[in-house]
Design an enzyme around this catalytic site. Structure first.
Site, PDB file in Angstrom:
ATOM      1  N   ALA A 284       0.909  -1.186  -0.118  1.00  0.00           N
ATOM      2  CA  ALA A 284       0.131  -0.009   0.130  1.00  0.00           C
ATOM      3  C   ALA A 284       0.868   1.396  -0.118  1.00  0.00           C
ATOM      4  O   ALA A 284       1.955   1.142   0.399  1.00  0.00           O
ATOM      5  CB  ALA A 284      -0.951  -0.118   1.272  1.00  0.00           C
ATOM      6  N   CYS A 285       0.158   2.246  -0.738  1.00  0.00           N
ATOM      7  CA  CYS A 285       1.050   3.550  -0.410  1.00  0.00           C
ATOM      8  C   CYS A 285      -0.176   4.686   0.410  1.00  0.00           C
ATOM      9  O   CYS A 285      -0.890   3.962   0.918  1.00  0.00           O
ATOM     10  CB  CYS A 285       1.275   4.173  -1.784  1.00  0.00           C
ATOM     11  SG  CYS A 285      -0.016   4.636  -2.823  1.00  0.00           S
ATOM     12  N   ALA A 286       0.150   5.882   0.140  1.00  0.00           N
ATOM     13  CA  ALA A 286      -0.958   6.693   0.746  1.00  0.00           C
ATOM     14  C   ALA A 286      -2.259   6.670   0.551  1.00  0.00           C
ATOM     15  O   ALA A 286      -2.896   6.734   1.597  1.00  0.00           O
ATOM     16  CB  ALA A 286      -0.380   8.201   0.483  1.00  0.00           C
TER      17      ALA A 286
ATOM     18  N   ARG B 295      -3.557   4.223  -1.839  1.00  0.00           N
ATOM     19  CA  ARG B 295      -3.837   2.948  -2.819  1.00  0.00           C
ATOM     20  C   ARG B 295      -3.485   1.590  -2.306  1.00  0.00           C
ATOM     21  O   ARG B 295      -2.377   1.665  -1.575  1.00  0.00           O
ATOM     22  CB  ARG B 295      -3.243   3.264  -4.134  1.00  0.00           C
ATOM     23  CG  ARG B 295      -3.626   4.403  -4.733  1.00  0.00           C
ATOM     24  CD  ARG B 295      -2.765   4.571  -6.223  1.00  0.00           C
ATOM     25  NE  ARG B 295      -3.239   5.845  -6.667  1.00  0.00           N
ATOM     26  CZ  ARG B 295      -2.729   6.579  -7.902  1.00  0.00           C
ATOM     27  NH1 ARG B 295      -1.781   5.728  -8.361  1.00  0.00           N
ATOM     28  NH2 ARG B 295      -3.276   7.598  -8.149  1.00  0.00           N
TER      29      ARG B 295
ATOM     30  N   VAL C  16      -6.407   3.458   3.691  1.00  0.00           N
ATOM     31  CA  VAL C  16      -5.763   2.114   3.051  1.00  0.00           C
ATOM     32  C   VAL C  16      -5.076   1.471   3.898  1.00  0.00           C
ATOM     33  O   VAL C  16      -4.852   0.050   3.779  1.00  0.00           O
ATOM     34  CB  VAL C  16      -5.101   2.825   1.549  1.00  0.00           C
ATOM     35  CG1 VAL C  16      -3.733   3.299   1.953  1.00  0.00           C
ATOM     36  CG2 VAL C  16      -4.969   1.527   0.897  1.00  0.00           C
TER      37      VAL C  16
END
Length: 131
Positions: A72-74, A76, A115
């Protein structure tokens, strides 16, 4: 003198806005039309809700056998899949995603700032299902 002026302004704002809200039936938080459906959730309800979202995500990406990597990123959830043709966009939208980006074997499901919680719940669910 500032305190007196503050009190006068506060009373004025209260009277004006309460009049306008009541007169024109302006929807404010707690006064929405569907506010009769308010329910308090227990920890068990919340856990089941998270499992439902994780179940939809897993089904939407084609199952455990189609999943290679979870990251995961910030905003997504980044997943690597074996076969990108098994990805079902409709199921992923049902899980609350705001969009989907496909690049080859990598897919990015946009959920927003929550997320990280979705990723950890999803990883736990995938681990539980794959056992």
């Amino acid at each position: 003198m500032m305190l007196v002026l503050f009190v006068i302004y506060a009373i004025g704002y209260y009277l004006i806005f309460s009049f306008l809200i009541k007169k024109f039936n302006i929807m404010t938080p707690g006064r929405e039309e569907n506010s009769t459906n308010i329910k308090l959730y227990t920890k068990e309800d919340l856990k089941n809700k998270n499992n439902t979202k994780s179940e939809l995500i897993l089904e939407g990406v084609g199952g455990v056998d189609n999943l290679v990597d979870i990251d995961a990123c910030a905003t997504r959830l980044r997943l690597t899949v074996v076969d990108e043709n098994l990805v079902n966009e409709e199921l992923l939208k049902e899980s609350g995603s705001k969009g989907l980006i496909k690049k080859g074997k990598g897919i990015q499901i946009i959920y927003g700032p929550q997320v990280t919680v979705i990723k950890s719940d999803f990883e736990e669910y995938v681990e539980k299902v794959s056992q």
